[in-house]
Scaffold this motif. Sequence first.
Motif, PDB file in Angstrom:
ATOM      1  N   TRP A  37     103.966 -15.483  86.352  1.00  0.00           N
ATOM      2  CA  TRP A  37     103.744 -15.078  85.419  1.00  0.00           C
ATOM      3  C   TRP A  37     104.443 -14.197  84.423  1.00  0.00           C
ATOM      4  O   TRP A  37     105.027 -14.428  83.813  1.00  0.00           O
ATOM      5  CB  TRP A  37     102.502 -15.510  84.798  1.00  0.00           C
ATOM      6  N   ILE A  38     103.462 -13.464  85.170  1.00  0.00           N
ATOM      7  CA  ILE A  38     104.234 -11.981  85.050  1.00  0.00           C
ATOM      8  C   ILE A  38     105.628 -11.649  84.980  1.00  0.00           C
ATOM      9  O   ILE A  38     106.380 -11.422  83.822  1.00  0.00           O
ATOM     10  CB  ILE A  38     103.960 -11.195  85.494  1.00  0.00           C
ATOM     11  N   ILE A  39     106.597 -11.941  85.551  1.00  0.00           N
ATOM     12  CA  ILE A  39     107.997 -11.647  85.732  1.00  0.00           C
ATOM     13  C   ILE A  39     108.719 -12.901  84.860  1.00  0.00           C
ATOM     14  O   ILE A  39     109.576 -12.905  84.659  1.00  0.00           O
ATOM     15  CB  ILE A  39     108.664 -12.263  87.497  1.00  0.00           C
ATOM     16  N   SER A  40     107.759 -13.865  85.144  1.00  0.00           N
ATOM     17  CA  SER A  40     108.771 -15.170  83.982  1.00  0.00           C
ATOM     18  C   SER A  40     108.395 -13.898  82.250  1.00  0.00           C
ATOM     19  O   SER A  40     109.269 -14.796  82.059  1.00  0.00           O
ATOM     20  CB  SER A  40     107.582 -16.545  83.735  1.00  0.00           C
ATOM     21  N   ALA A  41     106.851 -13.675  81.967  1.00  0.00           N
ATOM     22  CA  ALA A  41     107.241 -13.171  80.281  1.00  0.00           C
ATOM     23  C   ALA A  41     108.153 -11.872  81.046  1.00  0.00           C
ATOM     24  O   ALA A  41     109.674 -11.751  79.191  1.00  0.00           O
ATOM     25  CB  ALA A  41     106.086 -12.399  80.971  1.00  0.00           C
ATOM     26  N   ASN A  42     108.315 -11.524  81.327  1.00  0.00           N
ATOM     27  CA  ASN A  42     109.486 -10.184  81.520  1.00  0.00           C
ATOM     28  C   ASN A  42     111.021 -10.508  81.516  1.00  0.00           C
ATOM     29  O   ASN A  42     111.821 -10.312  80.876  1.00  0.00           O
ATOM     30  CB  ASN A  42     109.425  -9.114  82.644  1.00  0.00           C
ATOM     31  N   SER A  43     110.988 -11.762  81.736  1.00  0.00           N
ATOM     32  CA  SER A  43     112.196 -12.405  82.074  1.00  0.00           C
ATOM     33  C   SER A  43     112.773 -13.021  81.168  1.00  0.00           C
ATOM     34  O   SER A  43     114.060 -13.358  80.228  1.00  0.00           O
ATOM     35  CB  SER A  43     112.401 -13.976  83.920  1.00  0.00           C
ATOM     36  N   TRP A  44     111.812 -13.422  80.094  1.00  0.00           N
ATOM     37  CA  TRP A  44     111.755 -14.197  78.704  1.00  0.00           C
ATOM     38  C   TRP A  44     112.433 -13.063  78.484  1.00  0.00           C
ATOM     39  O   TRP A  44     113.466 -13.070  77.165  1.00  0.00           O
ATOM     40  CB  TRP A  44     110.782 -14.889  78.739  1.00  0.00           C
ATOM     41  N   MET A  45     111.815 -12.197  78.300  1.00  0.00           N
ATOM     42  CA  MET A  45     112.476 -10.920  77.244  1.00  0.00           C
ATOM     43  C   MET A  45     113.964 -10.095  77.780  1.00  0.00           C
ATOM     44  O   MET A  45     114.453 -10.144  77.078  1.00  0.00           O
ATOM     45  CB  MET A  45     111.398  -9.185  77.000  1.00  0.00           C
ATOM     46  N   GLN A  46     114.798 -10.706  78.706  1.00  0.00           N
ATOM     47  CA  GLN A  46     116.039  -9.821  79.806  1.00  0.00           C
ATOM     48  C   GLN A  46     116.745 -11.168  79.128  1.00  0.00           C
ATOM     49  O   GLN A  46     117.727 -10.708  78.981  1.00  0.00           O
ATOM     50  CB  GLN A  46     115.605 -10.511  81.062  1.00  0.00           C
ATOM     51  N   THR A  47     116.294 -12.552  79.041  1.00  0.00           N
ATOM     52  CA  THR A  47     117.210 -13.568  79.093  1.00  0.00           C
ATOM     53  C   THR A  47     116.972 -14.756  78.447  1.00  0.00           C
ATOM     54  O   THR A  47     115.775 -15.568  78.797  1.00  0.00           O
ATOM     55  CB  THR A  47     117.879 -14.347  80.409  1.00  0.00           C
ATOM     56  N   PRO A  48     116.404 -14.521  76.964  1.00  0.00           N
ATOM     57  CA  PRO A  48     115.563 -15.391  76.153  1.00  0.00           C
ATOM     58  C   PRO A  48     115.813 -16.857  76.250  1.00  0.00           C
ATOM     59  O   PRO A  48     117.236 -17.019  75.872  1.00  0.00           O
ATOM     60  CB  PRO A  48     115.266 -15.124  74.765  1.00  0.00           C
ATOM     61  N   ALA A  49     115.231 -17.944  76.197  1.00  0.00           N
ATOM     62  CA  ALA A  49     115.963 -18.857  76.071  1.00  0.00           C
ATOM     63  C   ALA A  49     114.516 -19.922  75.523  1.00  0.00           C
ATOM     64  O   ALA A  49     113.233 -19.541  75.602  1.00  0.00           O
ATOM     65  CB  ALA A  49     116.394 -19.052  77.427  1.00  0.00           C
TER      66      ALA A  49
END
Length: 466
Positions: A142-154
């Motif tokens: 979940w933490i990586i999902s949240a941070n990854s969304w900030m990197q590649t929002p979709a």
Amino acid sequence: MDALLLSRIQFGFVISFHILFPAFTIGLASWLAFVEWRWLRTRDTLWRDLYFFWTKVFAVSFGMGVVSGIVMSFQFGTNWAVLSEQAGNILGPLLSYEVLTAFFLEATFLGVMLFGWSRVKERMHFLATCMVALGTLISTFWIISANSWMQTPAGYKIVEGVFEPDSWWAIVFNPSFPYRLAHMVLAAFITTCFVIGGVAASYLLRGVHVEAGKRMLKAAVIFAAITVPAQVFVGDLHGLNVREHQPIKVAAMEAHWESGAPGEGVPLILFAVPNEKAERNDYEIAVPKLGSLILTHTLDGDIQPLKSVPASERPPVKPVFYAFRIMVGLGVAMLLLVLFSLWQWWRGRLYQSRATLWGWRVLTLSGFVALLSGWYVVEIGRQPYVIYGLLRTADAVSPIAAASVMTSLIVFAVVYFVVFGAGIGYLVKLIRKGPHPHEPPPRNEQGEKTPARPLSLPDESSEADA
């Protein structure tokens, strides 16, 4: 130093402390599950002693990770209120899912894991250890999902300046998420692996806990032989994904200012001093075309250069460039040490080779350094955006006075160095003591077993503490 810069320094300082402990406990929890499995299969008391020894290390590290994580989360409301207001509808649920699915799972079974030995059935205790290990991995998800969304929002839509979820599947499994999750989990395993191998090598060099040291070093070599090459493969896939979605970050990682003639390719810069003012590299040492081979898997491929966007759209080049090379350099050193260790093992000299043992001892903390370096590449390379391409960092900071941020930063620094300094000092003392034969918990006057003290050092006694 305005509120924006101070808030960035404060968040960077806090997260630099926080990321070390969860990453360590992710790998350590899985290591504990493996050790207890070996104990159940072999009934070798040395595996049991290793389990109790590393359980103490895990408990202290887990506690410091929880404390530092709580402090870090407060900053979303104090220092980054605009980010929370505009993206809270997406980031809030993702972080709450981590609490509901991971933290509750860990908290439920952690007590059984720490205090349940000889109080619950062996299989139940092993299940508790596995559930704690699973909880750390779910938390990472979940933490990586949240941070990854900030990197590649979709999977979002913007309604009156606020990000609203449009597809949770697209949000959670955003374009960079699978690569970053695998990269982070492997980094955690490698970090723990080299700590275990380094501690084992230290014991063997000192001539103490020899049998435990041999067993830990052998396991570390095996695990590293699997995870380090896997990390090289995953890192390559991750780099290709970053080149597709965040090309300017890759340009900063390589200090690639401008493209040459067609077919010239991109050189691999071994060393340089990026000159952001003059938009060039000073004292550059490079290998022609090798950068193209690594970044595009062709000899004449090209990447988007830094000069293709205005200076206001570029991340700071120096920290990204140097941090990336520290991470890669340590990765190469780890791989070479693993290959050398396998060769010495084949020769039957794994435990006698002082060069091998010193190599593991020197690289004991290399995983932490590589982890921080990689995190700096990810976060600084995203600048000037906090949500890549959509929300600039300067627009996400809270409207607070710089003096307030400076005051809290100083308080954090003092408290962190005192509290975490004491915690790390205790860990060092605990590791130097090493594993000792496990003793059953004492009994009270009625003959009932009293709670064990899983965090005590081997030479401490309950009576002395009382």
